[in-house]
Design a protein around this motif. Structure first.
Motif, PDB file in Angstrom:
ATOM      1  N   ILE A  37       1.143  -1.190   0.135  1.00 49.82           N
ATOM      2  CA  ILE A  37       0.073   0.252   0.025  1.00 49.82           C
ATOM      3  C   ILE A  37       0.757   1.278   0.237  1.00 49.82           C
ATOM      4  CG2 ILE A  37      -2.245   1.246   0.908  1.00 49.82           C
ATOM      5  CD1 ILE A  37      -2.648  -1.826   0.011  1.00 49.82           C
ATOM      6  N   ASP A  58       0.413  -4.625   3.908  1.00 53.12           N
ATOM      7  CA  ASP A  58      -0.764  -5.183   3.838  1.00 53.12           C
ATOM      8  C   ASP A  58      -0.588  -5.610   4.965  1.00 53.12           C
ATOM      9  OD1 ASP A  58      -3.282  -5.274   3.855  1.00 53.12           O
ATOM     10  OD2 ASP A  58      -3.567  -6.193   2.486  1.00 53.12           O
ATOM     11  N   ASN A  69      -3.572  -1.136   9.152  1.00 53.49           N
ATOM     12  CA  ASN A  69      -4.493  -1.781   8.610  1.00 53.49           C
ATOM     13  C   ASN A  69      -5.676  -0.988   8.090  1.00 53.49           C
ATOM     14  OD1 ASN A  69      -5.844  -0.250  10.996  1.00 53.49           O
ATOM     15  ND2 ASN A  69      -4.553  -1.530  12.123  1.00 53.49           N
ATOM     16  N   PRO A  70      -7.382  -0.863   7.853  1.00 46.79           N
ATOM     17  CA  PRO A  70      -7.510   0.021   6.909  1.00 46.79           C
ATOM     18  C   PRO A  70      -8.181   1.484   8.309  1.00 46.79           C
ATOM     19  CG  PRO A  70      -8.673  -2.461   6.439  1.00 46.79           C
ATOM     20  CD  PRO A  70      -7.588  -2.477   7.527  1.00 46.79           C
ATOM     21  N   LEU A  78      -5.326   3.597   7.436  1.00 45.56           N
ATOM     22  CA  LEU A  78      -5.114   3.686   5.776  1.00 45.56           C
ATOM     23  C   LEU A  78      -6.317   5.270   6.196  1.00 45.56           C
ATOM     24  CD1 LEU A  78      -5.279   1.686   2.909  1.00 45.56           C
ATOM     25  CD2 LEU A  78      -7.269   3.402   2.979  1.00 45.56           C
ATOM     26  N   CYS A 100      -6.713  -3.691   3.796  1.00 46.36           N
ATOM     27  CA  CYS A 100      -6.411  -2.951   2.806  1.00 46.36           C
ATOM     28  C   CYS A 100      -6.687  -2.495   1.735  1.00 46.36           C
ATOM     29  CB  CYS A 100      -5.128  -2.582   3.857  1.00 46.36           C
ATOM     30  SG  CYS A 100      -5.006  -1.784   5.065  1.00 46.36           S
ATOM     31  N   THR A 120      -8.391  -0.158  -0.217  1.00 47.16           N
ATOM     32  CA  THR A 120      -7.172   1.420  -0.696  1.00 47.16           C
ATOM     33  C   THR A 120      -8.491   1.556  -2.512  1.00 47.16           C
ATOM     34  OG1 THR A 120      -5.641   0.600  -0.766  1.00 47.16           O
ATOM     35  CG2 THR A 120      -6.077   1.783  -2.511  1.00 47.16           C
TER      36      THR A 120
END
Length: 277
Positions: free
Chosen positions: A29, A38, A43-44, A47, A259, A263
């Protein structure tokens, strides 16, 4: 023992990988001038917080062949099931690594899917391996199962697809103007397609997704389902209750979007992945 391998786009939890002895290679990422692995160092939640504070949108990239060489370089025979080659160079890089290694027994399989659309195949492959299935039979059965898999999901916004170069400025503008929720499916050829453009509320989009799946459930034998989402627990529970109310014997699983999909999807994607017997 035969190694069952995949990548982080499969959205398999650490617990699931440990339970079934599955190994995954992380995708990359890029965000705000930094590169992350990732699931390893991002982590999300991190992000989206970085997007919020920096105003920068993330991008993804495949592990290079060198990463795959290290990943594959073991004595045990290995089967790698990777994200669709139509949307990522991951599969190609894995093939290059196998060619470079030469003396390793590695079968590289194109899942033609994303997220739990092929994560479910990886788990089933590990179950078959644990039951004693041979390398040759696994290679055949996995490819057969890939042909049976289906998956679709809804998004809240096209912002992330637009900034990632996966939709046009015109599509992005009219989607925002008309408050459209894209309803996407994984096609059998490994590409993404639009099933519907749902105008109106988020609930209307979730109901459209659910109605579409219930039609599938009434038509086909579907023994197992992955409800895959990010911070959509209430909607996921709503979908599960409706599926259970359909009076079908179905095994339901929850999975969290990682992720890579986040993304491109943005916050709060939710989808259903399954296979048809």
């Amino acid at each position: 023992m035969i190694r069952i391998l995949s990548d982080s786009t499969a959205d398999l939890s650490k617990e699931l990988c440990e339970e079934y002895n599955i190994e995954t290679i992380p995708m990359y990422i890029q965000l705000n001038g930094k590169v992350y692995k990732d699931g390893k160092d991002i982590n999300p939640e991190m992000l989206f917080e970085t997007v919020r504070t920096s105003g920068q949108y993330p991008t993804t990239s495949a592990p290079p062949p060198g990463d795959f060489i290290q990943f594959f370089d073991r004595d045990a025979p290995s089967i790698y099931i990777g994200v669709t080659s139509k949307l990522s160079s991951t599969f190609r890089n894995a093939q290059l690594a196998v060619k470079e290694l030469g003396n390793r027994v590695v079968d590289v399989i194109d899942s033609l899917s994303i997220s739990t659309g092929y994560g479910q195949v990886v788990v089933q492959a590990a179950k078959w391996r644990n039951e004693g299935m041979s390398f040759e039979e696994l290679s055949v059965r996995i490819r057969e199962r890939i042909k049976q898999t289906r998956g679709f999901f809804i998004l809240d916004t096209l912002d992330y697809l637009y900034h990632g170069g996966r939709c046009t400025a015109i599509e992005h503008f009219f989607s925002s103007l008309l408050k459209v929720h894209p309803f996407l499916e994984m096609r059998q050829n490994g590409t993404l397609g639009i099933l519907q453009k749902v105008r109106g509320s988020r609930k209307k989009a979730v109901d459209a997704l659910l109605a579409y799946f219930l039609r599938q459930l009434s038509t086909y034998s579907i023994p197992e389902i992955y409800i895959t989402h990010l911070n959509c627990e209430i909607e996921a529970q709503y979908i599960k209750e409706k599926i259970n109310g359909a009076k079908k014997t179905v095994q339901l699983h929850d999975a969290e979007v990682g992720c890579v999909l986040a993304t491109h999807s943005g916050p709060k994607p939710i989808g259903i992945a399954y296979y048809i017997e």
